[in-house]
Design an enzyme around this catalytic site. Sequence first.
Site, PDB file in Angstrom:
ATOM      1  N   GLY A 247       0.803  -1.155  -0.128  1.00 39.92           N
ATOM      2  CA  GLY A 247       0.077   0.087   0.063  1.00 39.92           C
ATOM      3  C   GLY A 247       0.834   1.182  -0.112  1.00 39.92           C
TER       4      GLY A 247
ATOM      5  N   CYS B 195       5.279  -6.213   1.710  1.00 36.88           N
ATOM      6  CA  CYS B 195       5.859  -4.821   1.783  1.00 36.88           C
ATOM      7  C   CYS B 195       5.098  -3.869   2.818  1.00 36.88           C
ATOM      8  CB  CYS B 195       5.357  -4.188   0.371  1.00 36.88           C
ATOM      9  SG  CYS B 195       6.443  -2.666  -0.141  1.00 36.88           S
ATOM     10  N   TYR B 196       4.042  -3.112   2.517  1.00 36.20           N
ATOM     11  CA  TYR B 196       3.565  -2.279   3.793  1.00 36.20           C
ATOM     12  C   TYR B 196       2.935  -3.495   4.793  1.00 36.20           C
ATOM     13  CZ  TYR B 196       0.079   0.565   6.255  1.00 36.20           C
ATOM     14  OH  TYR B 196      -0.726   1.210   7.231  1.00 36.20           O
TER      15      TYR B 196
ATOM     16  N   HIS C 291       7.895  -7.669  -3.874  1.00 36.23           N
ATOM     17  CA  HIS C 291       6.546  -8.107  -4.206  1.00 36.23           C
ATOM     18  C   HIS C 291       6.611  -9.600  -5.169  1.00 36.23           C
ATOM     19  CE1 HIS C 291       4.187  -4.435  -3.369  1.00 36.23           C
ATOM     20  NE2 HIS C 291       5.227  -3.746  -3.614  1.00 36.23           N
TER      21      HIS C 291
ATOM     22  N   GLU D 293       4.206 -11.365  -6.249  1.00 37.00           N
ATOM     23  CA  GLU D 293       3.174 -11.424  -7.042  1.00 37.00           C
ATOM     24  C   GLU D 293       3.317 -11.251  -8.529  1.00 37.00           C
ATOM     25  OE1 GLU D 293       2.311  -7.553  -4.875  1.00 37.00           O
ATOM     26  OE2 GLU D 293       3.220  -9.336  -4.515  1.00 37.00           O
TER      27      GLU D 293
ATOM     28  N   ASP E   3     -20.196 -12.301 -20.329  1.00 30.57           N
ATOM     29  CA  ASP E   3     -20.270 -12.272 -18.940  1.00 30.57           C
ATOM     30  C   ASP E   3     -21.825 -12.880 -18.752  1.00 30.57           C
ATOM     31  OD1 ASP E   3     -17.785 -11.417 -18.653  1.00 30.57           O
ATOM     32  OD2 ASP E   3     -18.547  -9.289 -18.215  1.00 30.57           O
TER      33      ASP E   3
ATOM     34  N   LYS F 164     -12.099 -11.780 -15.583  1.00 25.96           N
ATOM     35  CA  LYS F 164     -12.489 -12.027 -16.865  1.00 25.96           C
ATOM     36  C   LYS F 164     -12.140 -13.331 -17.604  1.00 25.96           C
ATOM     37  CE  LYS F 164     -14.889 -10.145 -20.235  1.00 25.96           C
ATOM     38  NZ  LYS F 164     -16.261  -9.459 -20.346  1.00 25.96           N
TER      39      LYS F 164
END
Length: 512
Positions: A51, A78-79, A169, A171, A227, A368
């Site tokens: 963040g 991180c944060y 990070h 990710e 969708d 999606k």
Amino acid sequence: MIIILDFGSQYTQLIARRVREAKVYCEILPFSTPIDEIQKRGPAGLILSGGPSSVYNGDAPRPDARIWQAGVPVLGICYGMQLMTEHFGGRVKKAAHREYGLAEIEVDHAAAAGNGIFGGLGKSLPVWMSHGDAAEEMPEEFVRLAHSRNSRFAAIANLESKLYGVQFHPEVRHTPDGAKLLHNFLFNVCKEKPVWTMTSFIQNQVKAIRGQVGEGHVICAMSGGVDSSVAATLVDQAIGKQLTCLFVDNGFLRAGEKERVEQNFKKRFKGEVKIVDARQRFLRAIEGMKDPENKRRTIGAEFIAVFEEEAKKIGPVDYLVQGTLYPDVIESVSVKGPSATIKTHHNVGGLPERMQLKLIEPLRFLFKDEVRVLGKELKVPDEILQRHPFPGPGLAVRVLGLITEERLNLVRRADLIVEEEIRAAGLYDAMWQAFAVLLPVSSVGVMGDERTYENVVAIRAVESSDGMTADWVKLPYEVMGKISNRIINEVRGINRVAYDISSKPPATIEWE
């Protein structure tokens, strides 16, 4: 399942993607979610996102303090690591040397390379850093797992309590071994199992829908896009004849859209697929309008009116199916404020309040591309699953200025040529969207030795991963040439074709 607490990181959705790629179900919740709400979901572990805040500021976002004693493993990123450090008595301050971009970390602790988060990884690892603050002192009972040149504590852990923190990070793709590190946390530390598949998702949703609906009747707003088509197919599998799908032909559809829906769904569904011809009423409703916002609002209101009328014809209707996706849910949640579950710009956003319908949103926890995988599992035709996005107001926002049936037909025919030529060149699946826009100007031309003064069409083609940002596609000149040649020769009333080379931002994908 895994719970991800969001502290405002630009990468929070990426964390969820990586967890789901490991076939583990996860949900993103606001950082302020009470521990009782978290525990109701029965998570096997928690992940705290990064963040933009600094933990030493008084207004810094903090989680319910009871999460640290919840008895489940925690990974702070991180944060999230800095929160962990501060909570347990360590010290965080502005870093002497900020780290943004690639960095190299050295794994220090032997336990980290065993069954810990660095298990099976090398001693030295490239990672992606993005921080201006850093842990200066480590809490008692924590050990240092790794360091970098500018981060004395690049990874820490309380091994007994299974609390882990990483300054980098894992990710993002720029951390090559990040997925493996997350796998280690999920499977070595949290003891999760890779059992979340689309087959299990379908089974669970079918059971949940049947339990929710009971004997009630359901309507679904089917647009013919990805969708709504997948949502309708899933609900049809669950309750069959208790479902009525309403496809409203508002006159702003792409060429062949109504026929495509009839062909793909009328014979396949157990429930009814009803086509509503509302072309003239929509055209009358926006007659004389030029302002795009007025167009959108008027079309939205008319759409609701059609549904109200059709619902009365069907009889008692208890539920409305919507194709809401997880990004819609996430984007409506502020990390510092309350959650709103439905985006206000959703096609039928005002419908539930006015019609008192209960919502069924079977896709609300999917991204999606996951919806496309689900659709494949449900045998939704590929021509539906791979379709480019189409705006809710349809071609009404691709005819700039006044809308007439004649101008709609011009852009509809030009748009079909764009799609045909891009498909013929094998480029359709490689881009996010491609379409034609009819401009509110005319230009001088020469056709058959005669002067013409006719309409101008702009071609828009963009590449994007999520539609939030986009870049224009560098279409091969020969493809551009074929598109232009065909439009001018085949669509009487157009004598000039332009190509839009604007990115988003500063432009938007649609012109209106």
